[in-house]
Design a protein around this motif. Structure first.
Motif, PDB file in Angstrom:
ATOM      1  N   LEU A  17       0.843  -1.196   0.000  1.00 54.84           N
ATOM      2  CA  LEU A  17       0.000   0.000   0.000  1.00 54.84           C
ATOM      3  C   LEU A  17       0.875   1.241   0.000  1.00 54.84           C
ATOM      4  N   SER A  18       0.494   2.220  -0.811  1.00 55.93           N
ATOM      5  CA  SER A  18       1.212   3.487  -0.843  1.00 55.93           C
ATOM      6  C   SER A  18       0.997   4.232   0.476  1.00 55.93           C
ATOM      7  N   PRO A  19       1.929   5.105   0.869  1.00 53.53           N
ATOM      8  CA  PRO A  19       1.786   5.830   2.135  1.00 53.53           C
ATOM      9  C   PRO A  19       0.502   6.661   2.234  1.00 53.53           C
ATOM     10  N   ASP A  20      -0.019   7.141   1.111  1.00 56.17           N
ATOM     11  CA  ASP A  20      -1.252   7.933   1.164  1.00 56.17           C
ATOM     12  C   ASP A  20      -2.509   7.062   1.173  1.00 56.17           C
ATOM     13  N   GLY A  21      -2.336   5.740   1.050  1.00 57.40           N
ATOM     14  CA  GLY A  21      -3.464   4.824   1.122  1.00 57.40           C
ATOM     15  C   GLY A  21      -4.348   4.793  -0.103  1.00 57.40           C
ATOM     16  N   LYS A  22      -3.911   5.388  -1.202  1.00 56.02           N
ATOM     17  CA  LYS A  22      -4.749   5.464  -2.401  1.00 56.02           C
ATOM     18  C   LYS A  22      -4.374   4.444  -3.473  1.00 56.02           C
ATOM     19  N   THR A  23      -3.151   3.931  -3.397  1.00 60.61           N
ATOM     20  CA  THR A  23      -2.640   3.051  -4.454  1.00 60.61           C
ATOM     21  C   THR A  23      -2.112   1.753  -3.861  1.00 60.61           C
ATOM     22  N   VAL A  24      -2.400   0.658  -4.546  1.00 66.69           N
ATOM     23  CA  VAL A  24      -1.812  -0.634  -4.190  1.00 66.69           C
ATOM     24  C   VAL A  24      -0.802  -0.991  -5.261  1.00 66.69           C
ATOM     25  N   TRP A  25       0.420  -1.270  -4.835  1.00 67.94           N
ATOM     26  CA  TRP A  25       1.460  -1.712  -5.750  1.00 67.94           C
ATOM     27  C   TRP A  25       1.439  -3.232  -5.797  1.00 67.94           C
ATOM     28  N   ALA A  26       1.529  -3.791  -6.988  1.00 65.81           N
ATOM     29  CA  ALA A  26       1.425  -5.243  -7.144  1.00 65.81           C
ATOM     30  C   ALA A  26       2.429  -5.749  -8.156  1.00 65.81           C
ATOM     31  N   GLY A  27       2.851  -6.977  -7.952  1.00 67.97           N
ATOM     32  CA  GLY A  27       3.760  -7.617  -8.887  1.00 67.97           C
ATOM     33  C   GLY A  27       3.643  -9.116  -8.756  1.00 67.97           C
ATOM     34  N   GLY A  28       4.248  -9.816  -9.702  1.00 69.04           N
ATOM     35  CA  GLY A  28       4.173 -11.276  -9.663  1.00 69.04           C
ATOM     36  C   GLY A  28       5.034 -11.895 -10.726  1.00 69.04           C
ATOM     37  N   THR A  29       4.504 -12.960 -11.291  1.00 68.65           N
ATOM     38  CA  THR A  29       5.254 -13.703 -12.292  1.00 68.65           C
ATOM     39  C   THR A  29       4.293 -14.301 -13.322  1.00 68.65           C
ATOM     40  N   PRO A  30       4.688 -14.371 -14.566  1.00 68.94           N
ATOM     41  CA  PRO A  30       5.937 -13.894 -15.155  1.00 68.94           C
ATOM     42  C   PRO A  30       5.803 -12.438 -15.615  1.00 68.94           C
ATOM     43  N   GLY A  31       6.831 -11.971 -16.330  1.00 69.20           N
ATOM     44  CA  GLY A  31       6.740 -10.698 -17.021  1.00 69.20           C
ATOM     45  C   GLY A  31       7.508  -9.549 -16.414  1.00 69.20           C
ATOM     46  N   GLY A  32       7.851  -9.616 -15.117  1.00 67.77           N
ATOM     47  CA  GLY A  32       8.633  -8.546 -14.494  1.00 67.77           C
ATOM     48  C   GLY A  32       7.895  -7.227 -14.389  1.00 67.77           C
ATOM     49  N   GLY A  33       6.582  -7.262 -14.339  1.00 70.09           N
ATOM     50  CA  GLY A  33       5.809  -6.029 -14.285  1.00 70.09           C
ATOM     51  C   GLY A  33       5.550  -5.561 -12.867  1.00 70.09           C
ATOM     52  N   VAL A  34       5.620  -4.236 -12.688  1.00 67.44           N
ATOM     53  CA  VAL A  34       5.206  -3.594 -11.438  1.00 67.44           C
ATOM     54  C   VAL A  34       3.965  -2.779 -11.768  1.00 67.44           C
ATOM     55  N   PHE A  35       2.880  -3.028 -11.041  1.00 65.62           N
ATOM     56  CA  PHE A  35       1.589  -2.424 -11.354  1.00 65.62           C
ATOM     57  C   PHE A  35       1.116  -1.498 -10.246  1.00 65.62           C
ATOM     58  N   ALA A  36       0.402  -0.454 -10.661  1.00 65.14           N
ATOM     59  CA  ALA A  36      -0.272   0.445  -9.724  1.00 65.14           C
ATOM     60  C   ALA A  36      -1.776   0.222  -9.870  1.00 65.14           C
ATOM     61  N   ILE A  37      -2.448  -0.042  -8.754  1.00 67.95           N
ATOM     62  CA  ILE A  37      -3.893  -0.253  -8.759  1.00 67.95           C
ATOM     63  C   ILE A  37      -4.548   0.845  -7.929  1.00 67.95           C
ATOM     64  N   GLU A  38      -5.467   1.589  -8.543  1.00 70.45           N
ATOM     65  CA  GLU A  38      -6.221   2.591  -7.788  1.00 70.45           C
ATOM     66  C   GLU A  38      -7.163   1.860  -6.836  1.00 70.45           C
ATOM     67  N   LEU A  39      -6.992   2.090  -5.549  1.00 66.76           N
ATOM     68  CA  LEU A  39      -7.769   1.344  -4.568  1.00 66.76           C
ATOM     69  C   LEU A  39      -9.265   1.651  -4.680  1.00 66.76           C
ATOM     70  N   ALA A  40      -9.606   2.890  -5.001  1.00 64.63           N
ATOM     71  CA  ALA A  40     -11.012   3.293  -5.053  1.00 64.63           C
ATOM     72  C   ALA A  40     -11.752   2.667  -6.226  1.00 64.63           C
ATOM     73  N   THR A  41     -11.060   2.496  -7.366  1.00 65.32           N
ATOM     74  CA  THR A  41     -11.723   2.023  -8.580  1.00 65.32           C
ATOM     75  C   THR A  41     -11.309   0.625  -8.994  1.00 65.32           C
ATOM     76  N   GLY A  42     -10.134   0.165  -8.524  1.00 65.25           N
ATOM     77  CA  GLY A  42      -9.611  -1.132  -8.947  1.00 65.25           C
ATOM     78  C   GLY A  42      -8.939  -1.093 -10.305  1.00 65.25           C
ATOM     79  N   LYS A  43      -8.740   0.101 -10.843  1.00 65.15           N
ATOM     80  CA  LYS A  43      -8.134   0.221 -12.176  1.00 65.15           C
ATOM     81  C   LYS A  43      -6.616   0.024 -12.090  1.00 65.15           C
ATOM     82  N   PRO A  44      -6.075  -0.981 -12.834  1.00 62.66           N
ATOM     83  CA  PRO A  44      -4.633  -1.208 -12.816  1.00 62.66           C
ATOM     84  C   PRO A  44      -3.928  -0.533 -14.003  1.00 62.66           C
ATOM     85  N   ARG A  45      -2.671  -0.182 -13.787  1.00 65.55           N
ATOM     86  CA  ARG A  45      -1.815   0.278 -14.886  1.00 65.55           C
ATOM     87  C   ARG A  45      -0.405  -0.231 -14.620  1.00 65.55           C
ATOM     88  N   LYS A  46       0.298  -0.555 -15.697  1.00 64.15           N
ATOM     89  CA  LYS A  46       1.665  -1.037 -15.538  1.00 64.15           C
ATOM     90  C   LYS A  46       2.586   0.164 -15.367  1.00 64.15           C
TER      91      LYS A  46
END
Length: 202
Positions: free
Chosen positions: A113-142
């Motif tokens: 969770l971001s310090p302001d509580g608005k964004t969730v940072w996510a990652g996994g496998t495969p692909g090496g992507g780091v994603f930002a998810i807007e907590l209020a809407t659930g909208k992800p972006r790489k």
């Protein structure tokens, strides 16, 4: 008729007497925490001083996913990183709903969770992507794709929220990612195959 009633009443008294004899009072003395080892606590938590309080209850919930690899508690809400479809699920008040789907990701291995509580940072496998998810809407972006970091195992945001520290595999590298620009660089090569956890030194 009177004899029958009298007999039945006498039988009832006799039965009560037998029941009274069958029930005995048991007492025991507890002098230390170890004394509780002889029993089994159900629905109660026994403290180190022998104090008792209501225990933690558990309930099984179907996530609709084969596994949950990561979790993030936000108040009374819990986010779960799942597989095999790279989904982030939201659990609250006994109900599970999908929050976001990470493109190209099979297993969501880390959530932060971001310090302001608005964004969730996510990652996994495969692909090496780091994603930002807007907590209020659930909208992800790489936000970034880490070169040589195909597996994103751990994400820790800096205290000011401007930088992410990211542990990866299969080359065990620690990356920094600039939140504003998405630019990344290798800070440290551990020489191992996987860097599974990261902790910021305050």
């Amino acid at each position: 008729m009177k004899r029958l009633v009298g007999f039945m009443a006498g039988a009832a008294v006799a039965a009560l007497a037998v029941l009274a004899l069958a029930v005995t009072t048991k007492t025991w003395t507890v002098t230390s925490f170890r004394d509780f080892d002889d029993g089994e606590a159900k629905g109660v938590l026994i403290g180190p001083q022998g104090d008792a309080q209501a225990g933690i209850g558990t309930k099984r919930t179907d996530l609709g996913a084969p596994l949950a690899m990561s979790s993030l508690a936000i108040g009374k809400r819990v986010l779960l990183g799942s597989g095999d479809e790279g989904a982030v699920l939201s659990y609250e008040a006994g109900k599970v709903r999908p929050l976001a789907k990470l493109d190209g990701v099979t297993l969501v291995a880390t959530l932060a969770l971001s310090p302001d509580g608005k964004t969730v940072w996510a990652g996994g496998t495969p692909g090496g992507g780091v994603f930002a998810i807007e907590l209020a809407t659930g909208k992800p972006r790489k936000l970034a794709t880490l070169e040589g970091g195909d597996h994103v195992w751990a994400i820790v945001p800096s205290a000011d929220g401007k930088t992410l520290w990211v542990g990866t595999g299969p080359d065990g590298k620690l990356f920094s990612v600039d939140v504003a620009s998405g630019k990344s660089k290798v800070l440290w090569d551990s020489g191992k195959k996987h860097l599974l956890s990261v902790l910021e030194d305050a």
